[in-house]
Structures are given as structure tokens and as C-alpha cells.
Design a protein around this motif. Structure first.
Motif, PDB file in Angstrom:
ATOM      1  N   VAL A 173      20.655   0.395  92.957  1.00 43.81           N
ATOM      2  CA  VAL A 173      21.925  -0.095  93.512  1.00 43.81           C
ATOM      3  C   VAL A 173      22.347   0.753  94.714  1.00 43.81           C
ATOM      4  O   VAL A 173      22.691   0.221  95.775  1.00 43.81           O
ATOM      5  N   PHE A 174      22.290   2.073  94.558  1.00 44.31           N
ATOM      6  CA  PHE A 174      22.700   2.964  95.643  1.00 44.31           C
ATOM      7  C   PHE A 174      21.786   2.827  96.853  1.00 44.31           C
ATOM      8  O   PHE A 174      22.249   2.838  97.997  1.00 44.31           O
ATOM      9  N   MET A 175      20.481   2.696  96.615  1.00 46.10           N
ATOM     10  CA  MET A 175      19.558   2.592  97.739  1.00 46.10           C
ATOM     11  C   MET A 175      19.624   1.214  98.396  1.00 46.10           C
ATOM     12  O   MET A 175      19.315   1.068  99.576  1.00 46.10           O
ATOM     13  N   THR A 176      20.027   0.188  97.636  1.00 41.74           N
ATOM     14  CA  THR A 176      20.260  -1.134  98.232  1.00 41.74           C
ATOM     15  C   THR A 176      21.438  -1.066  99.203  1.00 41.74           C
ATOM     16  O   THR A 176      21.390  -1.629 100.308  1.00 41.74           O
ATOM     17  N   ILE A 177      22.495  -0.361  98.788  1.00 43.67           N
ATOM     18  CA  ILE A 177      23.658  -0.175  99.665  1.00 43.67           C
ATOM     19  C   ILE A 177      23.241   0.566 100.937  1.00 43.67           C
ATOM     20  O   ILE A 177      23.648   0.207 102.053  1.00 43.67           O
ATOM     21  N   PHE A 178      22.402   1.604 100.756  1.00 43.95           N
ATOM     22  CA  PHE A 178      21.901   2.338 101.922  1.00 43.95           C
ATOM     23  C   PHE A 178      21.051   1.419 102.801  1.00 43.95           C
ATOM     24  O   PHE A 178      21.112   1.500 104.036  1.00 43.95           O
ATOM     25  N   GLY A 179      20.270   0.542 102.162  1.00 46.94           N
ATOM     26  CA  GLY A 179      19.442  -0.411 102.914  1.00 46.94           C
ATOM     27  C   GLY A 179      20.276  -1.341 103.770  1.00 46.94           C
ATOM     28  O   GLY A 179      19.930  -1.643 104.922  1.00 46.94           O
ATOM     29  N   ILE A 180      21.412  -1.794 103.229  1.00 47.92           N
ATOM     30  CA  ILE A 180      22.323  -2.645 104.002  1.00 47.92           C
ATOM     31  C   ILE A 180      22.842  -1.885 105.219  1.00 47.92           C
ATOM     32  O   ILE A 180      22.950  -2.436 106.320  1.00 47.92           O
ATOM     33  N   SER A 181      23.133  -0.589 105.009  1.00 45.68           N
ATOM     34  CA  SER A 181      23.595   0.253 106.124  1.00 45.68           C
ATOM     35  C   SER A 181      22.517   0.371 107.196  1.00 45.68           C
ATOM     36  O   SER A 181      22.811   0.321 108.397  1.00 45.68           O
ATOM     37  N   LEU A 182      21.265   0.544 106.760  1.00 42.56           N
ATOM     38  CA  LEU A 182      20.153   0.620 107.713  1.00 42.56           C
ATOM     39  C   LEU A 182      20.054  -0.661 108.537  1.00 42.56           C
ATOM     40  O   LEU A 182      19.830  -0.633 109.755  1.00 42.56           O
ATOM     41  N   PHE A 183      20.205  -1.801 107.857  1.00 44.29           N
ATOM     42  CA  PHE A 183      20.062  -3.092 108.530  1.00 44.29           C
ATOM     43  C   PHE A 183      21.152  -3.282 109.578  1.00 44.29           C
ATOM     44  O   PHE A 183      20.896  -3.756 110.693  1.00 44.29           O
ATOM     45  N   LEU A 232      13.798  -0.306 110.972  1.00 41.61           N
ATOM     46  CA  LEU A 232      14.819  -0.023 109.960  1.00 41.61           C
ATOM     47  C   LEU A 232      15.303  -1.304 109.279  1.00 41.61           C
ATOM     48  O   LEU A 232      15.661  -1.285 108.090  1.00 41.61           O
ATOM     49  N   GLN A 233      15.319  -2.416 110.008  1.00 44.46           N
ATOM     50  CA  GLN A 233      15.717  -3.679 109.383  1.00 44.46           C
ATOM     51  C   GLN A 233      14.676  -4.143 108.363  1.00 44.46           C
ATOM     52  O   GLN A 233      15.022  -4.696 107.319  1.00 44.46           O
ATOM     53  N   ILE A 234      13.414  -3.907 108.669  1.00 49.99           N
ATOM     54  CA  ILE A 234      12.364  -4.204 107.680  1.00 49.99           C
ATOM     55  C   ILE A 234      12.480  -3.252 106.495  1.00 49.99           C
ATOM     56  O   ILE A 234      12.403  -3.658 105.331  1.00 49.99           O
ATOM     57  N   ASP A 235      12.720  -1.986 106.807  1.00 50.28           N
ATOM     58  CA  ASP A 235      12.820  -0.964 105.756  1.00 50.28           C
ATOM     59  C   ASP A 235      14.007  -1.210 104.837  1.00 50.28           C
ATOM     60  O   ASP A 235      13.987  -0.811 103.665  1.00 50.28           O
ATOM     61  N   ALA A 236      15.038  -1.859 105.351  1.00 49.14           N
ATOM     62  CA  ALA A 236      16.235  -2.136 104.540  1.00 49.14           C
ATOM     63  C   ALA A 236      15.865  -2.911 103.267  1.00 49.14           C
ATOM     64  O   ALA A 236      16.427  -2.674 102.194  1.00 49.14           O
ATOM     65  N   PHE A 237      14.906  -3.831 103.392  1.00 50.70           N
ATOM     66  CA  PHE A 237      14.496  -4.649 102.241  1.00 50.70           C
ATOM     67  C   PHE A 237      13.609  -3.866 101.268  1.00 50.70           C
ATOM     68  O   PHE A 237      13.431  -4.272 100.122  1.00 50.70           O
ATOM     69  N   ILE A 238      13.060  -2.744 101.736  1.00 58.32           N
ATOM     70  CA  ILE A 238      12.159  -1.935 100.905  1.00 58.32           C
ATOM     71  C   ILE A 238      12.943  -0.971 100.018  1.00 58.32           C
ATOM     72  O   ILE A 238      12.434  -0.520  98.990  1.00 58.32           O
ATOM     73  N   GLN A 239      14.190  -0.679 100.369  1.00 52.68           N
ATOM     74  CA  GLN A 239      14.946   0.388  99.712  1.00 52.68           C
ATOM     75  C   GLN A 239      15.025   0.276  98.183  1.00 52.68           C
ATOM     76  O   GLN A 239      14.739   1.251  97.480  1.00 52.68           O
ATOM     77  N   PRO A 240      15.411  -0.871  97.605  1.00 48.66           N
ATOM     78  CA  PRO A 240      15.454  -0.928  96.138  1.00 48.66           C
ATOM     79  C   PRO A 240      14.081  -0.762  95.500  1.00 48.66           C
ATOM     80  O   PRO A 240      13.961  -0.196  94.399  1.00 48.66           O
ATOM     81  N   ILE A 241      13.044  -1.211  96.204  1.00 49.32           N
ATOM     82  CA  ILE A 241      11.668  -1.056  95.688  1.00 49.32           C
ATOM     83  C   ILE A 241      11.270   0.409  95.716  1.00 49.32           C
ATOM     84  O   ILE A 241      10.663   0.929  94.769  1.00 49.32           O
ATOM     85  N   LEU A 242      11.630   1.099  96.801  1.00 49.24           N
ATOM     86  CA  LEU A 242      11.355   2.529  96.914  1.00 49.24           C
ATOM     87  C   LEU A 242      12.077   3.302  95.811  1.00 49.24           C
ATOM     88  O   LEU A 242      11.536   4.267  95.261  1.00 49.24           O
ATOM     89  N   ALA A 243      13.291   2.874  95.475  1.00 56.32           N
ATOM     90  CA  ALA A 243      14.040   3.515  94.386  1.00 56.32           C
ATOM     91  C   ALA A 243      13.258   3.431  93.079  1.00 56.32           C
ATOM     92  O   ALA A 243      13.155   4.415  92.332  1.00 56.32           O
TER      93      ALA A 243
END
Length: 461
Positions: free
Chosen positions: A328-338, A362-373
Motif C-alpha cells: 500500500v505504501f509503495m503504491t502511494i509512492f508509485g503514484i507520486s513517481l507517476f 519513472l512512470q513505468i516504474d510507478a506500476f512496478i512499486q507494489p510488485i517490488l514491495a
């Protein structure tokens, strides 16, 4: 210092316990990352040769860190396990033996650094213009490697005992001192002469010495180790357990480093602007790892404690809530990246073409954040079960095959450039998340421990 965990805890209480350990670790990681930025900024004022000298030294030290961190991981897991089992004396034995091992390895790596400085630097392909300053800097920071190893291990001992606040506080203090000493020693202040690159090295060493002193104080204060080290004896079995558990954890980090070397050359082939954009995007994305590693630290400690108490069901509850919270936290960070990727890029460069590439990455990476978590936290869960080989295997396949092949096929062959590079990074993380997730769901993460939910303890296979 050790949290009392009950088998009948509510999800809210579990969430509270996870946050209690995760947040200090996140803050600690944040300050360490900020220090890296400030350190680089100060050294960059000296010139590109000095920046290169520090960069090459840090590339070698990354190998040292992998080894020292692996002993820290082993100490964290074993101490938390015995604390969960209510065996505080055994936890103290593990702590003392891990410090002995840290001292031995720190002295060994320090000796290697002092004797083989020039060969190690030449092995890294250092240019002649950089060799002399790099030699001076490397010898100053790497010869006293004992302080690096002790900082890693002592911090892990406290975390294994359920205390992430103390390492956080020590990290904040020494990082602030480090920044102050950096400025004073590099540029000079009143009667202190400007020492340039040597000053940066001395500031680093002094900060580490102060860190060891601070951590030692708290270890003694909490009676985590015996006050008189002269009474400690080497326990060969515990030393073997620490090395056996830590080796794959070190291997995973080394596999990652080697994999980076494999695909970095391909990114360079895409052009200087693309490589620069990739590096800058990576520097921005690194903040997400602070979140993931923070929740991974909490998961490792809490899951280890539950397994130590023979409560597999409770261990899985802690693991599940840690993964969900981190995602959840990294998804929020991903939205910030996007949304803010382009804005963040302007802090590093004004080149519009490079900024646009950073934004895309970074926009591509935004979608990776919850997976990376999921990848980072599940790795911590596997380590808690003393199963450090699975993460190493998944990293090896993901980095060496999927990511490297993906960078070549998507970035170079299909001409997608930086988009292809970051899609390949995403595919690697998706593979590792699936690999680790499937084996977590079917219970394979515990297979080396022969644990079942009806057991009252953990039996070694």
C-alpha cells in the motif's frame, strides 16, 4: 526491548507491531540515503576525479557490505527466533558470536584493503589519473573495515531483539555528524585545514567509530551482550550457523551487483543521455526501497519470533500484513513517481531530452512499486524462516536472464530505449514476485525447517 507477541492478536495489533518496527527502519534508511546525496554533493565540488575515486571505492565496498550485511541478517533471524522461543540466553550467545565473527571478518577485509589497494582498484578499471586519489581514499575508509562490519551486525542484533528505534536514532545522529565533519574536513573551518578528498574519508571513518560506540552502549545497557568480551569464547557451531545462513544472503546481493554489470553495458550502448537518464531515475527510485526494506526488516524480526515460538499461523499473519502494508505504501509512492517524476528530474538536469526519458522511466516504474514491495518483503519473510537460498536463486534468474535479456531485446533490438530498459526491470520483479509468492503460498518457504502448524517448536532438518 523485545515485543511480547501473542497467538490471539487481532489484525489491528499485528498491524501496530509491524508499524512499530517498520517506521524506524524506513526513517533510518531515509537518512542514510540523504547522507549519500550530501556526501556526493560535497565531493563533487572538488572535481570529477574525486567523484570517480569515491565511486570506484564504493563499488568495491559494496562487496564488503554484502558480506557484513549477510552476517547481520543471520544474527537478526536467529536472535529473533530464540527470543520468540523465550530462550534469552541463547539469543545473547548468538549476539556475542555474531560480534566475534564481525570482528574477524572486519579485520580480514581491512588487511586485504591495506595490502591489495592498488590491485583492487586496477581490477575495477580505474584510470591512471584517478588511481592516486582513489588509493588514498580507499585505504583510509576500507582499512578500518572492522567498524563497518560492527555497525551492520550490532544494528541487526538490536533489530533481532525487536528494537528498530535505537539503530534509527544512532543512524540519524552519526549521519548529521558525518555531514558536519564532511564540510569541515573537506573545505576547512577556522584552524582546521581543508583536506579535500582525504577529509571526506576521515569524516566517514569518524562517523562509523562513533556509530559503533553508540550501538555498543545500547547493547550493554539492554544486557544484550556480556559486559566483558574477554569472557566470550568462540562457539564453532553457532559460527557455522551464522555463516551457513548468511552466505546465500550475501550471494543474493553479489548476484545483483554482477547482474548490474551485465546489463549496464547495454544501457551505455543506448547513448550517454539514456544512461544518464537511467542513473538519475534510479537515484530517485531508491527512495522506494527505503519503504520496502523497512517493512522487510519488520517482517524478518516478527516472523522469526513467531516461528521461534512454534506459531506458523501467527508467522503467516505477520508476513501477510507486512506485505499488504508495504504494498500500500509503495503504491502511494508509485503514484507520486507517476505524477511528480518530471518535477523531480529537474533537480538533476535541465536537458529536456534527458528529463523526458527520466519521466518515462519513472512512470513505468510507478506500476512496478507494489510488485517490488512483494519481492522485498517476501525476501525478508524467507530469511526469517532461515531459507535464504530461494531469494538468491530468484534474483539470479531474474537479473541475469530476464532483466539482461529484456534490456537487450526491448531496449536495443526493438529500439524501445529507456522504456525497454524499465519494462525489463518490471518483468524481472514480476517473475521474482511470482516465484517467491507461489512458494510462499504452498509452504515451500518453510520446507528446510520442517515446520507444520501443529508443531510446538522448530526442528532443524
Amino acid at each position: 526491548m523485545v515485543q511480547t507477541l501473542r497467538a490471539d492478536e487481532s489484525n489491528n495489533q499485528i498491524l501496530k507491531n509491524v508499524f512499530f518496527l517498520a517506521m524506524p527502519a524506513v526513517i533510518e534508511n531515509f537518512f542514510q540515503t540523504i547522507l549519500g546525496f550530501v556526501d556526493t554533493l560535497f565531493v563533487s565540488k572538488l572535481g570529477l576525479i574525486e567523484v570517480s575515486a569515491v565511486g570506484i571505492t564504493n563499488a568495491i565496498l559494496a562487496v564488503y557490505f554484502a558480506v557484513f550485511m549477510s552476517i547481520g541478517v543471520a544474527a537478526n533471524v536467529l536472535i529473533a527466533k530464540f527470543q520468540g522461543a523465550g530462550n534469552k540466553e541463547k539469543a545473547k550467545d548468538i549476539a556475542q558470536q555474531s560480534i566475534i565473527l564481525a570482528i574477524i571478518l572486519g579485520m580480514l577485509f581491512g588487511l586485504i584493503s591495506f595490502i591489495l589497494t592498488e590491485p583492487l582498484l586496477r581490477l575495477m578499471g580505474v584510470e591512471n589519473s584517478v588511481l592516486k586519489p582513489a588509493t588514498i581514499y580507499f585505504q583510509i575508509v576500507a582499512t578500518p573495515s572492522i567498524f563497518i562490519s560492527l555497525m551492520f551486525v550490532m544494528g541487526s542484533i538490536l533489530r533481532g531483539n525487536g528494537d528498530t528505534k535505537t539503530p534509527m536514532k544512532i543512524s540519524i545522529y552519526i549521519n548529521l555528524i558525518h555531514i558536519f565533519l564532511d564540510y569541515v574536513f573537506i573545505f576547512g573551518f577556522f584552524f582546521i585545514p581543508a583536506l579535500g578528498l582525504e577529509g571526506a574519508a576521515y569524516a566517514t571513518v569518524i562517523a562509523r567509530i562513533l556509530g559503533v560506540i553508540g550501538l555498543s552502549f545500547y547493547l550493554l545497557k539492554y544486557n544484550t551482550i556480556a559486559a566483558n568480551p574477554l569472557n566470550w569464547n568462540i562457539n564453532k557451531q553457532i559460527q557455522l550457523n551464522l555463516i551457513t545462513l548468511g552466505a546465500p544472503a550475501a550471494g543474493e546481493r553479489l548476484v545483483m551487483r554482477i547482474g548490474q554489470v551485465l546489463y549496464f553495458g547495454m544501457i551505455v550502448a543506448l547513448g550517454t543521455n539514456t544512461f544518464a537518464a537511467h542513473q538519475i531515475a534510479g537515484n530517485i527510485e531508491v527512495f522506494s526501497y527505503m519503504i520496502g526494506y523497512g517493512f522487510a526488516t519488520a517482517a524478518t524480526t516478527l516472523v522469526s519470533q513467531r516461528l521461534g515460538a512454534g506459531d506458523v499461523h501467527g508467522a503467516k499473519r505477520y508476513a501477510n500484513i507486512s506485505i499488504l502494508s508495504g504494498a500500500v505504501f509503495m503504491t502511494i509512492f508509485g503514484i507520486s513517481l507517476f505524477i511528480l517524476g518530471e518535477w523531480a528530474a529537474h533537480f538533476f538536469t535541465d536537458d529536456i531530452k534527458v528529463v523526458q526519458q527520466i519521466k518515462l522511466a519513472l512512470q513505468i516504474d510507478a506500476f512496478i512499486q507494489p510488485i517490488l514491495a512483494v519481492v522485498l518483503i517476501l525476501t525478508g519473510v524467507y530469511q526469517a524462516a532461515e531459507n535464504t537460498k530461494f531469494p538468491m536463486y530468484s534474483t539470479a534468474i531474474g537479473i541475469w536472464i530476464i532483466r539482461t535479456a529484456g534490456v537487450y531485446l526491448l531496449g536495443l533490438h526493438l529500439g524501445l530505449g529507456i522504456a525497454g530498459v524499465w519494462i525489463a526491470i518490471g518483468l524481472d520483479n514480476i517473475f521474482r514476485a511470482i516465484w517467491l509468492g507461489i512458494n510462499y503460498q504452498n509452504g515451500s518457504w518453510l520446507k528446510h525447517k520442517k515446520i507444520n502448524e501443529s508443531s510446538k517448536g522448530i526442528k532443524s532438518s
